[in-house]
Design a protein around this motif. Structure first.
Motif, PDB file in Angstrom:
ATOM      1  N   GLY A  84      49.306   2.577   2.429  1.00 26.19           N
ATOM      2  CA  GLY A  84      49.187   1.238   2.989  1.00 26.19           C
ATOM      3  C   GLY A  84      47.713   0.950   3.197  1.00 26.19           C
ATOM      4  O   GLY A  84      46.885   1.858   3.147  1.00 26.19           O
ATOM      5  N   THR A  85      47.381  -0.307   3.429  1.00 25.66           N
ATOM      6  CA  THR A  85      45.987  -0.687   3.655  1.00 25.66           C
ATOM      7  C   THR A  85      45.890  -1.671   4.801  1.00 25.66           C
ATOM      8  O   THR A  85      46.641  -2.651   4.863  1.00 25.66           O
ATOM      9  N   VAL A  86      44.973  -1.397   5.714  1.00 22.24           N
ATOM     10  CA  VAL A  86      44.652  -2.305   6.809  1.00 22.24           C
ATOM     11  C   VAL A  86      43.366  -3.021   6.421  1.00 22.24           C
ATOM     12  O   VAL A  86      42.402  -2.391   5.978  1.00 22.24           O
ATOM     13  N   LYS A  87      43.354  -4.346   6.555  1.00 20.30           N
ATOM     14  CA  LYS A  87      42.144  -5.131   6.261  1.00 20.30           C
ATOM     15  C   LYS A  87      41.385  -5.389   7.555  1.00 20.30           C
ATOM     16  O   LYS A  87      41.973  -5.796   8.557  1.00 20.30           O
ATOM     17  N   ILE A  88      40.076  -5.175   7.514  1.00 20.31           N
ATOM     18  CA  ILE A  88      39.200  -5.498   8.635  1.00 20.31           C
ATOM     19  C   ILE A  88      38.193  -6.505   8.107  1.00 20.31           C
ATOM     20  O   ILE A  88      37.432  -6.215   7.185  1.00 20.31           O
TER      21      ILE A  88
END
Length: 178
Positions: A84-88
């Motif tokens: 999964g990927t978290v965007k900041i």
């Protein structure tokens, strides 16, 4: 373009993507010089669910002193064993812009049952870095289900014609893994 460095003191801010405690963290910013003004920026953490971004803004007493927004967006769905990927994302507010010469960076600490291939990222690792926005993607894979609490720190600077403001923000967020 000439920039004058303006010190910015940042306090820890909780950006939770799960149930929040309701605390109201604040930071202080001071601008030196004869026309110095002291502002006490603040931001409220609001309850958010997975998929809803948690937005943090630095605002002074005068709304025109707002310099940027920082948004953390989790994946719509996170599953055990799947990446999964978290965007900041950091977006400067006019007349501010991202300082492309500043050593922009992101460091993330993951829980012990979560793998993060690139826990420390520099500006060359950014998904996007231009005068209008900085965006990092934090890829992760969880070994077990549950709420996963991440912490970290993002460093960047926003500038306008006559001043630059380096920023260090402590970040915290959760991702629900099923």
């Amino acid at each position: 373009m000439s920039h004058r460095i303006v010190p910015v003191l940042s306090a820890a801010l909780t950006l939770a993507l799960a149930a929040c405690s309701g605390d109201k963290p604040s930071t202080e910013a001071k601008t030196p010089g004869p026309a110095a003004a002291e502002a006490t920026p603040s931001a409220e953490a609001k309850p958010a669910s997975v998929g809803d971004p948690a937005v943090k803004k630095i605002e002074g007493d005068d709304p025109s002193q707002e310099r940027f927004s920082l948004t953390i967006t989790p994946p719509d769905a996170a599953a055990v064993g799947a990446e999964g990927t978290v965007k900041i994302t950091i977006v400067p507010k006019a007349p501010w812009h991202m300082n492309l010469d500043y050593p922009t960076s992101l460091a993330v600490n993951a829980p012990k049952d979560v793998t993060v291939p690139k826990a420390e990222q520099r500006k060359d690792d950014a998904v996007r870095l231009d005068e209008n926005q900085a965006e990092f993607g934090v890829a992760f894979t969880a070994a077990v289900a549950g709420d996963k609490a991440f912490t970290g720190q993002v460093k960047f600077a926003v500038c306008q014609d006559d001043a630059c403001a380096p920023v260090t923000e402590e970040i915290q967020f959760k991702v629900a893994v099923k």
